[in-house]
Design an enzyme around this catalytic site. Structure first.
Site, short mmCIF file in Angstrom:
data_model
loop_
_atom_site.label_atom_id
_atom_site.label_comp_id
_atom_site.label_asym_id
_atom_site.label_seq_id
_atom_site.Cartn_x
_atom_site.Cartn_y
_atom_site.Cartn_z
CB THR A 170 -0.79 0.01 1.34
OG1 THR A 170 -1.65 -1.10 1.37
CG2 THR A 170 -1.57 1.27 1.55
NE ARG A 198 -8.51 -7.65 2.14
CZ ARG A 198 -7.45 -6.87 2.22
NH1 ARG A 198 -7.18 -6.02 1.25
NH2 ARG A 198 -6.66 -6.91 3.26
N GLY A 200 -9.55 -3.87 2.59
CA GLY A 200 -8.53 -3.96 3.63
C GLY A 200 -8.71 -2.81 4.60
CG ASP A 201 -5.21 -1.58 6.67
OD1 ASP A 201 -5.08 -1.98 5.48
OD2 ASP A 201 -4.24 -1.21 7.36
CB THR A 221 1.67 -0.80 4.86
OG1 THR A 221 2.83 -1.05 5.65
CG2 THR A 221 1.64 0.65 4.44
N GLY A 222 0.35 -3.52 5.19
CA GLY A 222 0.46 -4.94 5.52
C GLY A 222 -0.90 -5.58 5.65
N GLY A 224 -4.17 -5.92 6.29
CA GLY A 224 -5.19 -4.98 6.75
C GLY A 224 -6.19 -5.61 7.69
#
Ligand code: ASP
Length: 331
Positions: A170, A198, A200-201, A221-222, A224
């Site tokens: 991200t 889907r 993510g965060d 990041t990563g 989420g």
């Protein structure tokens, strides 16, 4: 006016955008303007495989983009989720904030809004990603399902799909401007080979980002799914409000992540700044090459710094489908 602590921080993927953000802040532009401009450059860079055009597709072979902005002075936010067909989701997110009485639009509605405001449309799926998706489709999806595609169950495919640690990243930017206003912004194509729809965060304010001009800002990041479950970005800013330093606040949020049981637990990098010009970046289950970019008032240019690594899981990397991992690593 005294020292203003102007600062901009981005994750590793922000390399091609952070010089522009720093330049705009130095010129006296608002944090929001500076971050949006930097993020747009990352979105436009096709060599960044996890943001904007050139990002990895979902299970259906379609690139779905997520992005957000937050103004830490007004607490207005704007986010888009699962947006397809538009090149600059961060700017669409900004316009959600500027033009609507809403904070988050997804899917068809986000697309409609992007078209309505004249946002730049374009093809997001680039040949490298299409080829990797096709190779996956031909080797990992059974013949019967290939014939019925896309009317097939996808829940198992999403579990065994590409290593989310490889097909994921991200870009996140945090900044404070000359007026001491703090902002956060994110943009991502999310998890490659994700289940369609889907999120993510990154578009979830409070999880993937949060900003409060009184205290600071945070963005992740990563994986989420982890920052959504732990409410990480809001937590970090709240911990600072409750008196913790930026470093203590990030470590407190890492502690929250240690309590996650089940689900997908992998790598997350937590980036945070405070309102006094301090910052902290911790890579949970991170790799030695994890780094971030930082520019502070007076610096000639942004510089890369290593993130602090903290391990919270014995097995941070979920097992990938072997050949897809190979494909992606060789791109
Ligand atoms: N946080 C993003 C997501 O979960 C992906 C990433 O940063 O790697 O969609």
């Amino acid at each position: 006016m005294g020292h203003t602590n102007m600062i901009v921080l981005s994750n590793n993927e922000g390399a091609c955008g952070i010089p522009a953000s720093a330049g705009l802040l130095a010129d006296g532009r608002s944090a929001l303007d500076a971050l949006e401009a930097g993020l747009r450059l990352v979105e436009a860079d096709e060599s960044v495989r996890t943001v904007g055009r050139g990002g990895w597709p979902n299970l259906l072979g379609e690139v779905e983009l997520d992005a957000s902005v937050m103004d830490g002075t007004t607490f207005r936010t704007g986010s888009v989720g699962a947006l397809t067909g538009f090149l600059h989701p961060v700017s669409v997110a900004r316009q959600v904030m500027e033009q609507l009485p809403h904070e988050l639009l997804v899917g068809e509605g986000a697309r409609r809004f992007a078209a309505e405001i004249g946002a730049e449309a374009g093809e997001l799926l680039m040949p490298h990603a299409e080829n990797a998706w096709r190779r996956w489709f031909e080797t990992e999806v059974g013949e019967v399902d290939r014939r019925k595609w896309p009317d097939v169950p996808m829940r198992e495919l999403c579990r065994q799909a590409i290593d989310p640690e490889l097909g994921r990243d991200t870009t996140v930017f945090l900044g404070q401007d000359r007026n001491r206003d703090i902002a956060a912004a994110t943009s991502t194509s999310g998890w490659g080979w994700k289940y369609p729809g889907r999120l993510g965060d990154s578009p979830i304010i409070g999880a993937g980002s949060y900003a409060d001009s009184r205290h600071g800002a945070c963005a992740c990041t990563g994986v989420g799914e982890m920052s959504i479950r732990a409410g990480t970005s809001r937590a970090v800013v709240l911990y600072m409000k409750m008196g913790l330093s930026v470093e203590e606040a990030v470590h407190e949020a890492v502690g929250d992540m240690r309590r996650l049981v089940g689900g997908l637990v992998g790598r997350v990098t937590i980036h945070a700044i405070d309102a006094q010009g301090n910052h902290k970046v911790v890579a949970v289950n991170g790799l030695p090459e994890n780094h971030y970019w930082l520019w502070c008032e007076g610096d000639p240019a942004p510089r890369a710094h290593p993130a602090e690594i903290v391990v919270i899981s014995d097995d941070p990397a979920p097992k990938p489908t072997a050949h897809v991992r190979y494909e992606v690593m060789n791109l």
